[in-house]
Design a protein around this motif. Structure first.
Motif, short mmCIF file in Angstrom:
data_model
loop_
_atom_site.label_atom_id
_atom_site.label_comp_id
_atom_site.label_asym_id
_atom_site.label_seq_id
_atom_site.Cartn_x
_atom_site.Cartn_y
_atom_site.Cartn_z
N LEU A 35 0.82 -1.21 0.00
CA LEU A 35 0.00 0.00 0.00
C LEU A 35 0.86 1.26 0.00
O LEU A 35 0.52 2.25 -0.66
CB LEU A 35 -0.93 -0.01 1.22
CG LEU A 35 -2.02 -1.08 1.21
CD1 LEU A 35 -2.77 -1.09 2.53
CD2 LEU A 35 -2.99 -0.84 0.05
N LEU A 38 2.12 1.76 -3.50
CA LEU A 38 1.07 2.35 -4.33
C LEU A 38 0.88 3.83 -4.01
O LEU A 38 0.65 4.65 -4.90
CB LEU A 38 -0.25 1.61 -4.12
CG LEU A 38 -0.45 0.32 -4.91
CD1 LEU A 38 -1.80 -0.30 -4.55
CD2 LEU A 38 -0.38 0.57 -6.41
N ALA A 39 0.96 4.19 -2.73
CA ALA A 39 0.79 5.58 -2.33
C ALA A 39 1.86 6.46 -2.96
O ALA A 39 1.57 7.53 -3.51
CB ALA A 39 0.83 5.69 -0.80
N SER A 42 1.34 6.62 -6.71
CA SER A 42 0.16 7.42 -7.03
C SER A 42 0.47 8.91 -7.07
O SER A 42 0.10 9.61 -8.01
CB SER A 42 -0.93 7.14 -6.00
OG SER A 42 -1.94 8.13 -6.04
N PHE A 64 -4.52 10.23 1.84
CA PHE A 64 -3.75 9.03 2.15
C PHE A 64 -3.47 8.95 3.64
O PHE A 64 -3.60 7.88 4.26
CB PHE A 64 -2.42 9.04 1.38
CG PHE A 64 -2.44 8.23 0.12
CD1 PHE A 64 -2.70 6.87 0.14
CD2 PHE A 64 -2.21 8.85 -1.10
CE1 PHE A 64 -2.72 6.13 -1.02
CE2 PHE A 64 -2.22 8.11 -2.27
CZ PHE A 64 -2.47 6.75 -2.23
N TYR A 296 -0.82 -4.85 -7.83
CA TYR A 296 -2.22 -5.22 -7.65
C TYR A 296 -2.37 -6.72 -7.45
O TYR A 296 -3.13 -7.19 -6.60
CB TYR A 296 -3.05 -4.78 -8.86
CG TYR A 296 -3.41 -3.31 -8.89
CD1 TYR A 296 -3.71 -2.62 -7.73
CD2 TYR A 296 -3.47 -2.62 -10.10
CE1 TYR A 296 -4.05 -1.28 -7.76
CE2 TYR A 296 -3.82 -1.28 -10.14
CZ TYR A 296 -4.11 -0.61 -8.97
OH TYR A 296 -4.46 0.71 -8.99
N PHE A 350 -6.39 3.51 -5.60
CA PHE A 350 -5.19 4.09 -5.02
C PHE A 350 -4.41 5.00 -5.96
O PHE A 350 -3.48 5.69 -5.53
CB PHE A 350 -4.23 3.00 -4.49
CG PHE A 350 -4.81 2.19 -3.39
CD1 PHE A 350 -5.08 2.75 -2.16
CD2 PHE A 350 -5.09 0.85 -3.59
CE1 PHE A 350 -5.62 1.99 -1.13
CE2 PHE A 350 -5.63 0.09 -2.57
CZ PHE A 350 -5.90 0.66 -1.34
N LEU A 358 -10.39 6.83 -1.69
CA LEU A 358 -9.12 6.41 -1.11
C LEU A 358 -9.28 5.96 0.34
O LEU A 358 -8.76 4.91 0.75
CB LEU A 358 -8.13 7.57 -1.19
CG LEU A 358 -6.66 7.28 -0.89
CD1 LEU A 358 -6.15 6.16 -1.78
CD2 LEU A 358 -5.84 8.55 -1.10
N LEU A 362 -8.67 2.04 1.78
CA LEU A 362 -7.75 1.76 2.89
C LEU A 362 -8.50 1.17 4.09
O LEU A 362 -7.97 0.31 4.79
CB LEU A 362 -7.01 3.04 3.28
CG LEU A 362 -5.96 3.50 2.28
CD1 LEU A 362 -5.45 4.90 2.61
CD2 LEU A 362 -4.79 2.52 2.23
#
Length: 381
Positions: A35, A38-39, A42, A64, A296, A350, A358, A362
């Protein structure tokens, strides 16, 4: 030899203490790592897709942060505690959807938001993406499985109410995702195959009825555009044509960060939301898209592992439904942007800009962490 052996034992003790710390905090290390990756990715992509808009980047970073805090808080809650409050949460979100119906905030021709004092604006339908599978899992986990006709009909009624309210906003994409999240629980619970095949056979008359009596004109046009984008290249077909052009022009390695032409020259609409993967494909090429799909895939695989290891029926049903729903989010957005599915307005998880979406995603992974780290709870809900 003795020194090396002692050093090995010391390293094992360190790893054991780290694992214990994560377990005490109810954090799944692999999920958290993926995660955070991805953050970071992103924000990197959003900076380019938004035309170097720092305000948008700060808002996304704030979302986030709020989402991660919410995820960690939810991870501390035992599944049995969440199950106890699921009915109230379901009624609360349905109530919010009814508030949207009568006094919601309208933007871009749709009434989907609640505006609180002009400061906070949120979309209640996003919360239903988590509450729906929790509700059906709570209901079915206390019944004999596979579910009989009575319990199946009650589950479908629980699904239909928010589906209709969201469809009226109108938001067909979210309504279908909410319906799918509840249907996945029924499927995992062992719904009889003859009923599943009957439902699939009923899709044709249902689709015809929706076409004539439910879908709005712009939604019908999206289906027609999907079938033949070239029929209106400067109108309804513009988005998908430009999206395909952006994806194709990226090649294998892409044009480079901030060097995409489709988004920076405003050929690609909604480049920071629904069509953001087209920006990624243009700037980082096939390699960038494959790396994103790999992250993913690892998230989905971890979700399936948590599903298998869950010790309660409620946990298995909920974890499996959340994981399958996340897969559908990814599949629908990428299929939509690449022209394999009609455009339904589903953001890329994300990566797309959007605060409520978002935080909701989460929160869903917070539920997965809770199910995985509270595995000692073996009482039936």
């Amino acid at each position: 030899m003795s020194a090396n052996f002692d050093r090995t034992l010391s390293n094992q003790d360190v790893l054991r203490r780290r694992a214990s710390l994560l377990q005490r905090l109810h954090i799944d290390g692999l999920l958290m790592l993926l995660l955070l990756v991805l953050a970071a990715g992103s924000l990197f992509i959003l900076y380019s897709a938004s035309g170097k808009n720092w305000d948008m980047l700060i808002k996304q970073s704030t979302s986030f942060g709020i989402g991660l805090c919410g995820m960690l808080v939810i991870a501390q809650l035992e599944p049995r505690f969440m199950a106890r409050w699921v009915p109230l949460a379901y009624l609360g979100v349905v109530g919010l959807l009814m508030v949207v119906e009568f006094m919601g905030h309208t933007a871009m021709g749709a009434t989907r938001w609640i505006n609180v004092a002009g400061i906070i604006r949120f979309q209640p339908s996003e919360f239903m993406k988590i509450i729906m599978p929790m509700t059906i899992a709570w209901y079915l986990s206390a019944r004999v499985l596979p579910p009989g006709l009575k319990h199946t009909l009650i589950s479908l009624a629980l699904i239909v109410v928010p589906f209709v309210l969201i469809l009226k906003q109108p938001d067909l994409g979210t309504a279908l995702l909410v319906m799918a999240s509840g249907a996945f629980v029924l499927f995992i619970a062992g719904l009889r195959w003859r009923w599943i095949l009957g439902a699939l056979a009923a899709l044709v008359p249902v689709a015809v009825a929706m076409w004539y009596f439910v879908l709005h004109t712009y939604q019908k046009q999206r289906v027609l555009t999907f079938l033949d984008p070239e029929s209106d290249p400067l109108g309804t077909g513009w988005n998908i044509i430009q999206s395909k052009a952006a994806i194709g022009s990226g090649g294998v390695f892409g044009k480079g960060w901030l060097l995409g032409t489709q988004s920076h020259l405003d050929f690609l609409p909604e480049s920071h939301t629904d069509f953001i993967i087209a920006v990624l494909a243009e700037e980082f090429g096939l390699v960038g898209v494959c790396l994103l799909l790999l992250v993913y895939l690892l998230l989905i695989a971890r979700g399936l592992v948590i599903t298998v290891q869950a010790q309660t029926l409620f946990g298995k049903l909920l974890a499996g439904a959340l994981t399958m729903t996340f897969f559908v989010y990814v599949f629908v957005n990428i299929g939509m942007v690449s022209g394999l599915l009609p455009v339904v307005g589903v953001p890329l998880p994300f990566i797309s800009y959007g605060g409520t979406s978002l935080v909701t995603l989460l929160s869903g992974f917070g539920v997965l962490m809770s199910i995985h780290t509270h595995r000692k709870w073996i009482a039936q809900v």
